[in-house]
Design a protein around this motif. Sequence first.
Motif, PDB file in Angstrom:
ATOM      1  N   PRO A 129     -44.528 -39.506 -35.108  1.00  0.00           N
ATOM      2  CA  PRO A 129     -44.392 -38.526 -34.007  1.00  0.00           C
ATOM      3  C   PRO A 129     -43.991 -37.140 -34.498  1.00  0.00           C
ATOM      4  CG  PRO A 129     -43.329 -40.565 -33.385  1.00  0.00           C
ATOM      5  CD  PRO A 129     -43.700 -40.684 -34.834  1.00  0.00           C
ATOM      6  N   VAL A 130     -43.196 -37.084 -35.564  1.00  0.00           N
ATOM      7  CA  VAL A 130     -42.813 -35.783 -36.113  1.00  0.00           C
ATOM      8  C   VAL A 130     -44.049 -35.087 -36.687  1.00  0.00           C
ATOM      9  CG1 VAL A 130     -41.443 -34.633 -37.905  1.00  0.00           C
ATOM     10  CG2 VAL A 130     -40.428 -36.464 -36.536  1.00  0.00           C
ATOM     11  N   ILE A 131     -44.906 -35.836 -37.392  1.00  0.00           N
ATOM     12  CA  ILE A 131     -46.158 -35.263 -37.913  1.00  0.00           C
ATOM     13  C   ILE A 131     -47.041 -34.784 -36.772  1.00  0.00           C
ATOM     14  CG2 ILE A 131     -48.299 -35.834 -39.136  1.00  0.00           C
ATOM     15  CD1 ILE A 131     -46.629 -37.676 -40.936  1.00  0.00           C
ATOM     16  N   TYR A 132     -47.142 -35.572 -35.719  1.00  0.00           N
ATOM     17  CA  TYR A 132     -47.936 -35.156 -34.551  1.00  0.00           C
ATOM     18  C   TYR A 132     -47.388 -33.858 -33.956  1.00  0.00           C
ATOM     19  CZ  TYR A 132     -49.975 -39.877 -34.482  1.00  0.00           C
ATOM     20  OH  TYR A 132     -50.622 -41.032 -34.810  1.00  0.00           O
ATOM     21  N   PHE A 136     -49.367 -30.392 -33.792  1.00  0.00           N
ATOM     22  CA  PHE A 136     -49.592 -29.782 -32.478  1.00  0.00           C
ATOM     23  C   PHE A 136     -49.055 -28.350 -32.448  1.00  0.00           C
ATOM     24  CE2 PHE A 136     -48.302 -29.121 -28.000  1.00  0.00           C
ATOM     25  CZ  PHE A 136     -49.562 -29.202 -27.419  1.00  0.00           C
ATOM     26  N   ALA A 137     -47.874 -28.136 -33.031  1.00  0.00           N
ATOM     27  CA  ALA A 137     -47.275 -26.793 -33.051  1.00  0.00           C
ATOM     28  C   ALA A 137     -48.101 -25.844 -33.916  1.00  0.00           C
ATOM     29  CB  ALA A 137     -45.843 -26.872 -33.553  1.00  0.00           C
ATOM     30  N   SER A 138     -48.604 -26.350 -35.035  1.00  0.00           N
ATOM     31  CA  SER A 138     -49.417 -25.474 -35.884  1.00  0.00           C
ATOM     32  C   SER A 138     -50.761 -25.151 -35.224  1.00  0.00           C
ATOM     33  CB  SER A 138     -49.623 -26.094 -37.262  1.00  0.00           C
ATOM     34  OG  SER A 138     -50.405 -27.264 -37.164  1.00  0.00           O
ATOM     35  N   ALA A 139     -51.304 -26.102 -34.468  1.00  0.00           N
ATOM     36  CA  ALA A 139     -52.564 -25.840 -33.765  1.00  0.00           C
ATOM     37  C   ALA A 139     -52.362 -24.805 -32.669  1.00  0.00           C
ATOM     38  CB  ALA A 139     -53.125 -27.144 -33.176  1.00  0.00           C
ATOM     39  N   ILE A 140     -51.251 -24.862 -31.988  1.00  0.00           N
ATOM     40  CA  ILE A 140     -50.958 -23.888 -30.940  1.00  0.00           C
ATOM     41  C   ILE A 140     -50.705 -22.516 -31.577  1.00  0.00           C
ATOM     42  CG2 ILE A 140     -49.249 -23.183 -29.233  1.00  0.00           C
ATOM     43  CD1 ILE A 140     -49.043 -26.068 -28.386  1.00  0.00           C
ATOM     44  N   ALA A 142     -51.906 -21.427 -34.441  1.00  0.00           N
ATOM     45  CA  ALA A 142     -53.147 -20.914 -35.005  1.00  0.00           C
ATOM     46  C   ALA A 142     -54.058 -20.356 -33.920  1.00  0.00           C
ATOM     47  CB  ALA A 142     -53.866 -22.001 -35.787  1.00  0.00           C
ATOM     48  N   ALA A 143     -53.970 -20.902 -32.749  1.00  0.00           N
ATOM     49  CA  ALA A 143     -54.831 -20.444 -31.654  1.00  0.00           C
ATOM     50  C   ALA A 143     -54.260 -19.190 -31.003  1.00  0.00           C
ATOM     51  CB  ALA A 143     -55.004 -21.547 -30.632  1.00  0.00           C
ATOM     52  N   GLY A 144     -53.036 -18.842 -31.342  1.00  0.00           N
ATOM     53  CA  GLY A 144     -52.449 -17.646 -30.751  1.00  0.00           C
ATOM     54  C   GLY A 144     -51.870 -17.891 -29.377  1.00  0.00           C
ATOM     55  N   LEU A 145     -51.713 -19.139 -28.983  1.00  0.00           N
ATOM     56  CA  LEU A 145     -51.168 -19.430 -27.664  1.00  0.00           C
ATOM     57  C   LEU A 145     -49.646 -19.388 -27.655  1.00  0.00           C
ATOM     58  CD1 LEU A 145     -53.508 -22.390 -26.676  1.00  0.00           C
ATOM     59  CD2 LEU A 145     -53.686 -20.009 -25.952  1.00  0.00           C
TER      60      LEU A 145
END
Length: 148
Positions: A129-132, A136-140, A142-145
């Motif tokens: 879950p920590v990896i997830y 998830f945080a890095s994807a957000i 990277a998207a600039g959200l």
Amino acid sequence: MSGYGQNPYGPPSQPQQPPQQPGYGYPAANSAPYQGGYPAAPPVQPYGAAPYGAPMQPSNGIGTAGLVTGIIGAVCSAIVIFWYIGFILGILGIVFGAVGRGKVKRGEATNRGAATTGIVLGILGIILPVIYLVLFASAIGAAGLGSS
């Protein structure tokens, strides 16, 4: 001829009693031993304590609980929807596995492998879950959200 007061068959005799059969229990001192039937049972030995105590049965329940919670925690953590259940069961797997390993070291249990596997799978149930969350945080990010 004969009158009513005379018995044509002879004088009245005493009624004969049947021969006495031996009674139950111990035979009388002057009687002959019983010849026949089943042989006597051997004497019953009284119950007593064994000279040595029975060996203590190992209590493997805690180590097994660590294994089971570790397996379920790792599987639930692998399924993204159930990450929170996997996280909680991962913690329980580590705790139960560590207590089970302590019992193995004291000689009270024999399932060292199950307890160790519970610890390893519990750690996996916490790490996934920590990896997830990091992904998830890095994807957000990277998207600039994430920034305004």
